[in-house]
Design a protein around this motif. Structure first.
Motif, PDB file in Angstrom:
ATOM      1  N   PHE A 160       0.815  -1.218   0.000  1.00 17.18           N
ATOM      2  CA  PHE A 160       0.000   0.000   0.000  1.00 17.18           C
ATOM      3  C   PHE A 160       0.853   1.275   0.000  1.00 17.18           C
ATOM      4  O   PHE A 160       0.332   2.372   0.191  1.00 17.18           O
ATOM      5  CB  PHE A 160      -0.957  -0.001   1.196  1.00 17.18           C
ATOM      6  CG  PHE A 160      -2.078  -0.998   1.052  1.00 17.18           C
ATOM      7  CD1 PHE A 160      -3.276  -0.635   0.454  1.00 17.18           C
ATOM      8  CD2 PHE A 160      -1.910  -2.301   1.478  1.00 17.18           C
ATOM      9  CE1 PHE A 160      -4.293  -1.552   0.305  1.00 17.18           C
ATOM     10  CE2 PHE A 160      -2.930  -3.234   1.330  1.00 17.18           C
ATOM     11  CZ  PHE A 160      -4.129  -2.858   0.737  1.00 17.18           C
ATOM     12  N   ASP A 161       2.154   1.121  -0.222  1.00 16.13           N
ATOM     13  CA  ASP A 161       3.021   2.288  -0.352  1.00 16.13           C
ATOM     14  C   ASP A 161       2.620   3.062  -1.612  1.00 16.13           C
ATOM     15  O   ASP A 161       2.673   2.532  -2.722  1.00 16.13           O
ATOM     16  CB  ASP A 161       4.482   1.841  -0.443  1.00 16.13           C
ATOM     17  CG  ASP A 161       5.447   3.005  -0.412  1.00 16.13           C
ATOM     18  OD1 ASP A 161       5.058   4.099   0.059  1.00 16.13           O
ATOM     19  OD2 ASP A 161       6.597   2.839  -0.872  1.00 16.13           O
ATOM     20  N   GLY A 162       2.184   4.311  -1.439  1.00 16.92           N
ATOM     21  CA  GLY A 162       1.703   5.113  -2.558  1.00 16.92           C
ATOM     22  C   GLY A 162       0.202   5.009  -2.791  1.00 16.92           C
ATOM     23  O   GLY A 162      -0.309   5.552  -3.772  1.00 16.92           O
ATOM     24  N   TYR A 163      -0.498   4.331  -1.911  1.00 18.41           N
ATOM     25  CA  TYR A 163      -1.957   4.154  -2.042  1.00 18.41           C
ATOM     26  C   TYR A 163      -2.658   5.495  -1.857  1.00 18.41           C
ATOM     27  O   TYR A 163      -2.366   6.250  -0.932  1.00 18.41           O
ATOM     28  CB  TYR A 163      -2.445   3.157  -0.996  1.00 18.41           C
ATOM     29  CG  TYR A 163      -3.807   2.569  -1.269  1.00 18.41           C
ATOM     30  CD1 TYR A 163      -3.973   1.555  -2.198  1.00 18.41           C
ATOM     31  CD2 TYR A 163      -4.927   3.013  -0.569  1.00 18.41           C
ATOM     32  CE1 TYR A 163      -5.209   0.990  -2.437  1.00 18.41           C
ATOM     33  CE2 TYR A 163      -6.170   2.455  -0.789  1.00 18.41           C
ATOM     34  CZ  TYR A 163      -6.315   1.447  -1.730  1.00 18.41           C
ATOM     35  OH  TYR A 163      -7.545   0.889  -1.966  1.00 18.41           O
ATOM     36  N   LYS A 164      -3.605   5.803  -2.754  1.00 19.34           N
ATOM     37  CA  LYS A 164      -4.271   7.113  -2.738  1.00 19.34           C
ATOM     38  C   LYS A 164      -5.744   6.978  -2.352  1.00 19.34           C
ATOM     39  O   LYS A 164      -6.469   6.148  -2.894  1.00 19.34           O
ATOM     40  CB  LYS A 164      -4.159   7.787  -4.102  1.00 19.34           C
ATOM     41  CG  LYS A 164      -2.766   8.319  -4.421  1.00 19.34           C
ATOM     42  CD  LYS A 164      -2.682   8.864  -5.833  1.00 19.34           C
ATOM     43  CE  LYS A 164      -3.601  10.048  -6.028  1.00 19.34           C
ATOM     44  NZ  LYS A 164      -3.479  10.614  -7.406  1.00 19.34           N
ATOM     45  N   ILE A 165      -6.132   7.844  -1.427  1.00 14.57           N
ATOM     46  CA  ILE A 165      -7.510   7.898  -0.939  1.00 14.57           C
ATOM     47  C   ILE A 165      -8.097   9.263  -1.275  1.00 14.57           C
ATOM     48  O   ILE A 165      -7.471  10.295  -1.018  1.00 14.57           O
ATOM     49  CB  ILE A 165      -7.545   7.716   0.595  1.00 14.57           C
ATOM     50  CG1 ILE A 165      -6.987   6.362   0.997  1.00 14.57           C
ATOM     51  CG2 ILE A 165      -8.951   7.920   1.134  1.00 14.57           C
ATOM     52  CD1 ILE A 165      -6.668   6.267   2.483  1.00 14.57           C
ATOM     53  N   THR A 166      -9.287   9.277  -1.847  1.00 15.38           N
ATOM     54  CA  THR A 166     -10.029  10.529  -1.986  1.00 15.38           C
ATOM     55  C   THR A 166     -11.151  10.529  -0.968  1.00 15.38           C
ATOM     56  O   THR A 166     -11.961   9.604  -0.923  1.00 15.38           O
ATOM     57  CB  THR A 166     -10.610  10.701  -3.399  1.00 15.38           C
ATOM     58  OG1 THR A 166      -9.547  11.019  -4.314  1.00 15.38           O
ATOM     59  CG2 THR A 166     -11.614  11.855  -3.437  1.00 15.38           C
ATOM     60  N   GLN A 167     -11.164  11.558  -0.137  1.00 16.52           N
ATOM     61  CA  GLN A 167     -12.236  11.719   0.851  1.00 16.52           C
ATOM     62  C   GLN A 167     -13.127  12.888   0.471  1.00 16.52           C
ATOM     63  O   GLN A 167     -12.648  13.983   0.155  1.00 16.52           O
ATOM     64  CB  GLN A 167     -11.671  11.977   2.253  1.00 16.52           C
ATOM     65  CG  GLN A 167     -12.784  12.150   3.311  1.00 16.52           C
ATOM     66  CD  GLN A 167     -12.314  12.850   4.574  1.00 16.52           C
ATOM     67  OE1 GLN A 167     -11.151  13.253   4.676  1.00 16.52           O
ATOM     68  NE2 GLN A 167     -13.213  13.016   5.534  1.00 16.52           N
TER      69      GLN A 167
END
Length: 411
Positions: A160-167
């Motif tokens: 999950f290194d570099g995993y992107k979340i949009t909230q």
């Protein structure tokens, strides 16, 4: 009735002071007439909209704009009142002194004329909130900002290194009045190409059917690892008048079904796992939990029942007071909590790296942006939509993008 009489008396006094400043920039009687006509129309419209207002009947666009236009004139007039009254602190005692020392020699002209430059300075200052509020109503509420953060965690699974979340948070779909701007915002969310989209509550103001006109907009949202949501305090229908408890219950069930139709996996004191290359992170979602009279349906222990203490955890909880009161000190370590609720009061001043201020700070300790306590992070999203006041001044609608990185936390 009494409150309206008091309101009118206070407003008239404020208006008389403001008018004295206004007279220093024009001698045109038509401008004077326009000044008073505008005041009467705005105040009359506000009284008409709110004389029989009951929050449980819903908050219409007419209510919102009546309130917005009142703020647009009343705050500048408060500034003028302060300026004019400050001058009177010196003028009135001086007039009394002249009355007792000069008597008839003053020929009745005891009260000195207002100084023009003071009135004009007050008018210049008053123009700032006037133009800001008008901008906030017509442009600011759709002035979407993408705020990007990179957070480092030593125990983040390598996959999950570099995993992107949009909230996104606080959509309040019952308040929208511009479909084109909403389409633009949804496209902006998709352009971030995040791995997952997380929505942290308040899909509607009161009723599920507020979402119906926008289903064909929000159903365009997409993320490769899915979309997840939780409920906010407004989603339960607690602020509306219902003919029965069954009707209220059915409204909530309808909202749940609509969220599912949009592609959201609604977490009701539940958890899910996001898996990648044989590794996983836990996504925990609680129902609303707040203080000060807000619903406390959230059950963190129940929501975390299926996860392990050493799992990497992302918690979705609508109200940031939950993080303050329960999450930080919980035996489990919740690496990142995502909240909303405050809207940043839709009013404030933000200059990145210089100042972040809103009156909401006197109500909520954690009210906007990233916070860190006891090795755990909280992001309070400023909200996607708006409520009550039909605009935003200085605190813009927010789309948050958080990138998770493997490594030592940066202080």
């Amino acid at each position: 009735m009494l409150r309206w009489i008091v309101f009118l008396i206070v407003f008239i006094i404020m208006d008389l002071y403001a008018f004295q400043a206004f007279k220093t920039i024009t001698k045109n009687n038509w401008m004077y007439l326009l000044y008073w006509l505008l005041s009467v129309l705005v105040v009359g419209n506000f009284i008409y909209s709110y004389a029989g207002f009951n929050r449980s009947n819903g908050f219409s666009h007419a209510n919102a704009y009546a309130f917005g236009f009142l703020l647009a004139i009343i705050i500048p007039k408060m500034v003028l009142l302060i300026g004019m009254f400050a001058e009177d602190i010196f003028r009135v005692p001086m007039a009394a002194y002249r009355y007792f020392t000069e008597g008839e020699a003053a020929k009745g002209n005891y009260l000195a004329s207002r100084r023009k430059f003071i009135s004009q300075i007050a008018l210049g200052i008053a123009a700032i909130p006037l133009t800001s509020i008008i901008y906030g109503i017509y442009k600011g509420k759709y002035n979407y900002k993408v705020l990007k953060y990179t957070l480092n965690f030593e125990d983040l699974p390598d996959a999950f290194d570099g995993y992107k979340i949009t909230q996104i948070s606080d959509i309040h779909s019952g308040s929208f009045d511009n479909l084109d701007k909403l389409n633009y915002a949804v496209n902006l969310i998709n352009e971030q190409q995040s791995d997952v989209i997380l929505f942290t509550g308040d899909m509607v103001n009161n009723k599920a059917d507020e979402l119906l006109p926008y289903m064909n907009v929000f159903n365009k949202l997409q993320a490769k690892d899915g979309m997840y949501s939780v409920l906010g305090n407004h989603d339960y229908g607690d602020y509306a008048r219902w003919e029965s408890e069954e009707a209220k219950h059915q409204n909530l069930e309808t909202l749940k079904a609509l969220q599912k139709e949009l592609g959201f996996d609604l977490l009701l004191n539940e958890s899910r796992f996001l898996e990648k290359n044989g590794e996983r992170i836990a996504l925990v979602g609680v129902e609303n939990w707040g203080v000060g009279g807000f619903k406390q349906a959230g059950d963190l222990n129940k929501a975390s029942k299926q996860i392990k203490e050493n799992d990497f955890k992302i918690l979705m909880s609508h109200d940031p007071t939950h993080w303050e009161k329960q999450v930080i000190k919980h035996p489990y370590h919740y690496h990142l909590t995502l909240s909303g609720h405050t809207h940043g009061m839709q009013f404030g001043i933000e200059i990145p790296g210089w100042i972040k201020w809103s009156p909401i700070k006197w109500r909520y300790k954690y009210w906007a942006g990233i916070y860190k306590e006891m090795g755990q992070y909280l992001n309070v999203n400023r909200g996607f939509g708006y409520l009550a006041f039909p605009g935003r001044v200085g605190i813009w609608p927010e789309i948050t993008v958080i990138e998770l990185k493997k490594g030592a936390a940066i202080s």
